[in-house]
Motif scaffolding. Structure first.
Motif: not given
Length: 367
Positions: A44-62
């Motif tokens: 579950q933690l690894k799925r969550m972290i993949r979700h975080i990484v995807e979120f970051f790649k889509e976000q402009p700025g900090p």
């Protein structure tokens, strides 16, 4: 809101599965929880972290993460309901929220002990508030075990074998692999400050190297139950060592602390009961979240004087505090009136968003 637990609502979570990308749930020993509403595991933690990484790649700025640690008077169901009602507002501000749920039975145990120990004497002295409070404080000194057990649970989440610490290491490793850097913003209510104390101590003691992939930018504590010594040894030290950039404290005024109905039979806040009862076997213990101790703390005054943080005092006038930011002065205010209010008060939550974003313009607000 009052924490007179007998008549508390029983909140429900409509879709627990949807929230698992935002939750790290731990048991009493700090290990990942395999039971209850929210079940955490390495997978579950690894799925969550993949979700975080995807979120970051889509976000402009900090790239911003918010770590939120609830207090000790919160059940798993209450924590889940609060998360369900709030996580979208953080996402709407391009902040990825991570909520640490930890199992605390202190709520029920405290009420049971108070009822059994002081019930008859309290009603004999009904109407004499000071005498009743003194009886309750003396009674609390006799059973520190539930409070100590709750603190131990809080400390285990970010201990070396804890589920929170496991999440942090996995996250840092994933960000390193992706060559991503993220800001971390810490938020803790009440006993949640003890979780964050342990996290900062672990990093200060060199137990892990997460910089530059994870940089801790702000820490906001709401009515923290950590002691003044714990504040000195972790939060103030983290500011001095440049591990933490900015620190924000939210407390009730002493006037409101002395009229807080949070604890059954007791006329003051839970922080007074901790200071004068549960932690007071060798005399009153200075609790950092109380105005009477924060106001005289040299380290906090130094942080404020150097412009590295702000103290928002919730009083009957709800007076704002102004903190300098590149976009202008941040207006910070809390309309909390009781110990439990900080985590639900829109003014407090929106002020926290302002300090995380370092500006007054919010893309979404708590209502």
């Amino acid at each position: 809101m009052s924490w007179f637990w007998k008549w508390r609502n029983k909140p429900a979570v409509s879709n627990p599965e949807r929230l698992l990308n935002y939750i790290v749930n731990t048991e009493a020993d700090g290990q990942l929880s395999q039971s209850g509403i929210f079940q955490s595991s390495d997978a579950q933690l690894k799925r969550m972290i993949r979700h975080i990484v995807e979120f970051f790649k889509e976000q402009p700025g900090p790239r911003r993460l918010m770590f939120y640690c609830h207090g000790g008077l919160v059940t798993e169901a209450e924590a889940g309901a609060a998360i369900e009602s709030r996580y979208q507002t953080f996402l709407g501000n391009r902040i990825y929220p991570v909520f640490f749920i930890w199992q605390s039975s202190f709520l029920e145990v405290l009420e049971d002990h108070l009822r059994e120990t002081v019930h008859e004497r309290v009603y004999e002295m009904s109407g004499v508030d000071t005498a009743v409070d003194e009886v309750i404080e003396e009674a609390a000194k006799l059973f520190p075990e539930p409070w100590n057990a709750m603190k131990h649970r809080a400390e285990q989440v970010f201990a070396s074998q804890g589920g929170g610490w496991r999440f942090l290491l996995l996250l840092a490793k994933a960000l390193q692999k992706e060559r991503l850097q993220a800001e971390v913003h810490l938020v803790g209510h009440s006993a949640g400050s003890i979780l964050l104390y342990t996290l900062l101590k672990q990093l200060l003691d060199g137990k892990a190297e997460v910089y530059p992939y994870l940089k801790i930018i702000t820490c906001s504590l709401y009515a923290p139950t950590c002691t003044v010594d714990q504040f000195e040894n972790a939060f103030a030290r983290a500011i001095d060592r440049l591990l933490l950039k900015r620190f924000f404290l939210y407390t009730l005024s002493d006037e409101l602390e002395r009229t807080d109905p949070s604890v059954p039979f007791y006329s003051k806040s839970i922080l007074y009961l901790i200071s004068r009862g549960l932690e007071a076997q060798q005399g009153d213990k200075p609790i950092f979240g109380m105005e009477i101790y924060a106001r005289t703390n040299p380290s906090l005054q130094s942080i404020l004087a150097k412009g590295k943080g702000a103290w928002v005092l919730a009083d009957r006038e709800s007076r704002p505090v102004y903190f300098p930011a590149p976009s202008g002065l941040l207006e910070l205010v809390s309309r909390a009136r009781e110990h439990g209010d900080f985590s639900t008060d829109p003014a407090t939550l929106n002020s926290t968003l302002c300090t995380i974003l370092n500006c007054n313009q919010l893309l979404a607000e708590f209502q």
